[in-house]
Design an enzyme around this catalytic site. Structure first.
Site, short mmCIF file in Angstrom:
data_model
loop_
_atom_site.label_atom_id
_atom_site.label_comp_id
_atom_site.label_asym_id
_atom_site.label_seq_id
_atom_site.Cartn_x
_atom_site.Cartn_y
_atom_site.Cartn_z
N LYS A 172 -1.55 -13.25 -10.08
CA LYS A 172 -2.07 -12.20 -9.18
C LYS A 172 -2.73 -11.13 -10.03
O LYS A 172 -2.12 -10.60 -10.95
CB LYS A 172 -0.91 -11.62 -8.37
CG LYS A 172 -1.16 -10.29 -7.69
CD LYS A 172 -0.08 -10.00 -6.65
CE LYS A 172 0.33 -8.55 -6.62
NZ LYS A 172 1.41 -8.30 -5.62
N LYS A 174 -4.65 -7.44 -10.20
CA LYS A 174 -4.91 -6.18 -9.50
C LYS A 174 -6.41 -5.89 -9.58
O LYS A 174 -7.02 -6.06 -10.66
CB LYS A 174 -4.12 -5.05 -10.16
CG LYS A 174 -2.60 -5.21 -10.05
CD LYS A 174 -2.12 -4.91 -8.65
CE LYS A 174 -0.59 -4.91 -8.58
NZ LYS A 174 -0.12 -4.60 -7.21
N ASP A 199 -4.85 -8.40 -5.61
CA ASP A 199 -4.16 -7.31 -4.89
C ASP A 199 -4.94 -6.03 -5.12
O ASP A 199 -5.07 -5.56 -6.25
CB ASP A 199 -2.72 -7.18 -5.39
CG ASP A 199 -1.91 -6.17 -4.58
OD1 ASP A 199 -2.47 -5.55 -3.65
OD2 ASP A 199 -0.71 -6.01 -4.89
N ASP A 249 0.56 -5.96 2.67
CA ASP A 249 1.70 -5.42 1.91
C ASP A 249 2.00 -4.02 2.47
O ASP A 249 2.75 -3.88 3.45
CB ASP A 249 1.33 -5.40 0.40
CG ASP A 249 2.39 -4.74 -0.49
OD1 ASP A 249 3.40 -4.26 0.03
OD2 ASP A 249 2.20 -4.70 -1.73
N LYS A 273 8.43 -7.17 1.25
CA LYS A 273 9.25 -6.43 0.29
C LYS A 273 10.40 -5.81 1.05
O LYS A 273 10.18 -4.92 1.90
CB LYS A 273 8.42 -5.33 -0.39
CG LYS A 273 7.35 -5.85 -1.31
CD LYS A 273 6.61 -4.71 -1.98
CE LYS A 273 5.49 -5.25 -2.85
NZ LYS A 273 4.56 -4.20 -3.28
N GLY A 301 7.44 -7.75 -5.12
CA GLY A 301 8.29 -7.04 -6.08
C GLY A 301 7.80 -5.63 -6.30
O GLY A 301 6.65 -5.29 -5.99
#
Ligand code: OSB
Ligand code: MG
Length: 386
Positions: A172, A174, A199, A249, A273, A301
């Site tokens: 993943k 950013k 993300d 998210d 989460k 996480g």
């Protein structure tokens, strides 16, 4: 299941050096900070929970200081002296405390660990005991790794290579405006077949739709939270324009939010989460919704210490969690962590779920004390009244 009477709730603020900072579209903090909750039963058992809060209200609105206030002054007093039949009773007990999901989740997590231990069950099995038959926990979880924004393309490529060499099979990255299409193109050229996702941590607006559509050429598993942290509607306008699945998210704080998002078509995948939705009780509700609707699900996480990571890993062991979770090996985060043994990446990009009772890892009290002392030294916000 055995009930438990809560004798005491102890709070410790900790700061741990990170092996590698995680720079997101809202920056990076120098230390991993958290509030560690120790719930002690009348019978003398201990349960551990973690509130994964930062010093700044960046990913979420809560900070170390707000979570400390809410936990010390509102949550802990409501819990002390109570006899609890199941941790799923906690949301009702905390009903008069609105919001503050991270704080509530951390306290709930400590009670989940305590009650799993009182009932002599691994936490994963104790979660499964709160679900219909057929949800028996697995003993190993498929995981990936989250890689921060780097200073150069070369270091980004080098870091992806390092993680792949370590055995991670889902990467993943950013992203943010200015660190997106070119970076993803370069990574795809180097690694044509890897399972890749992005993300944005809310760094874009609907006006950037054309830019985001360019990312569709890179065969992405998903794009996490491209638009505002508190938006659902605009994501529902963006999703039909993209081939890649949007994963929500920040926007999803409850089972209700996910129902709304699903009905609006705001995203196809959920990053669950437990801290963001207020705890494992709400997480179990969301889990069941996803299982019933066959929605792809994974556990996110927040750079948790071994305490939070062990609990999240136990939740990720439930069988309807069907995509790799953001739960990496200990050496990605800390050296050393405050728990033993460390989590190790195994064959097939998996981490084993601890087999002992409760969270199944041992808190190292000397390291906990050291991390508390480090927070006292680092604390950038001296108290107003002392
Ligand atoms: O957006 O998923 C996120 C870490 C802290 C805050 C927000 C996020 C993250 C991660 C890291 O992406 C996941 C992890 O390895 O803990
Ligand atoms: Mg995210």
């Amino acid at each position: 299941m055995k009930p438990v009477t809560i004798h005491d709730i102890k709070l410790r603020v900790v700061a741990l050096p990170l092996v590698e900072l995680l720079k997101t579209s809202f920056g990076a903090e120098p230390y991993k900070t958290a509030i560690i909750i120790e719930a002690v039963s009348e019978a003398g058992l201990t349960g551990w929970g973690e509130i994964p809060v930062k010093t700044k209200p960046s990913y979420g609105a809560e900070t170390v200081l707000t979570a400390l206030h809410i936990t010390r002054d509102f949550l802990a007093p409501r819990l002390k002296g109570q006899t609890i039949a199941s941790p799923t009773a906690l949301p009702a007990l905390f009903r008069s405390v609105r919001g503050n999901h991270h704080a509530r989740a951390g306290v709930e997590a400590a009670v989940w660990d305590l009650m799993a231990k009182a009932n002599e069950l691994p936490l994963a099995a104790y979660f499964a005991a709160h679900l219909p038959p057929g949800n028996e926990a697995r003993d190993s979880v498929s995981v990936g790794v989250s890689i921060g924004i780097q200073d150069s393309l070369e270091s980004q490529i080098a870091l992806v290579k390092k993680r792949l060499d370590e055995g991670y099979r889902r990467i993943k990255l950013k992203i943010e405006p200015g660190w997106d299409v070119d970076v993803v193109r370069a990574i795809r050229q180097q690694f044509p077949d890897i399972m890749l996702m992005l993300d944005a941590n809310s760094a874009y607006t609907l006006a950037d739709a054309e830019r985001l559509k360019e990312l569709d050429q890179f065969n992405l598993l998903m794009i996490e939270q491209p638009l505002a942290y508190d938006d659902i509607y605009e994501h529902s306008q963006l999703q039909p324009q993209l081939r890649a699945a949007i994963c929500l998210d920040e926007s999803i704080a409850s089972a209700h939010d996910w129902q709304v998002a699903r009905k609006l078509g705001a995203g196809k995948i959920l990053n669950l989460k437990p801290a963001r939705v207020g705890g494992f009780t709400e997480s179990l509700k969301i889990y069941q919704l996803c299982a019933e609707t066959r929605t792809p699900l994974w556990i996110g996480g927040m750079l948790e210490t071994g305490i939070g990571r062990a609990a999240n890993l136990s939740f990720a062991a439930l069988p309807a969690v069907n995509l790799p979770s953001d739960i990496s090996a200990t050496d990605r985060y800390f050296n050393p962590d405050i728990t033993e043994p460390p989590f190790v990446l195994e064959q097939g990009s998996c981490i084993k779920v601890p087999a002992g009772t409760g969270i199944g890892v041992e808190v190292q009290r000397d390291r906990l004390a050291e991390a508390e002392a480090r927070w006292r030294e680092f604390n950038p916000f001296a108290p107003l009244f002392s």
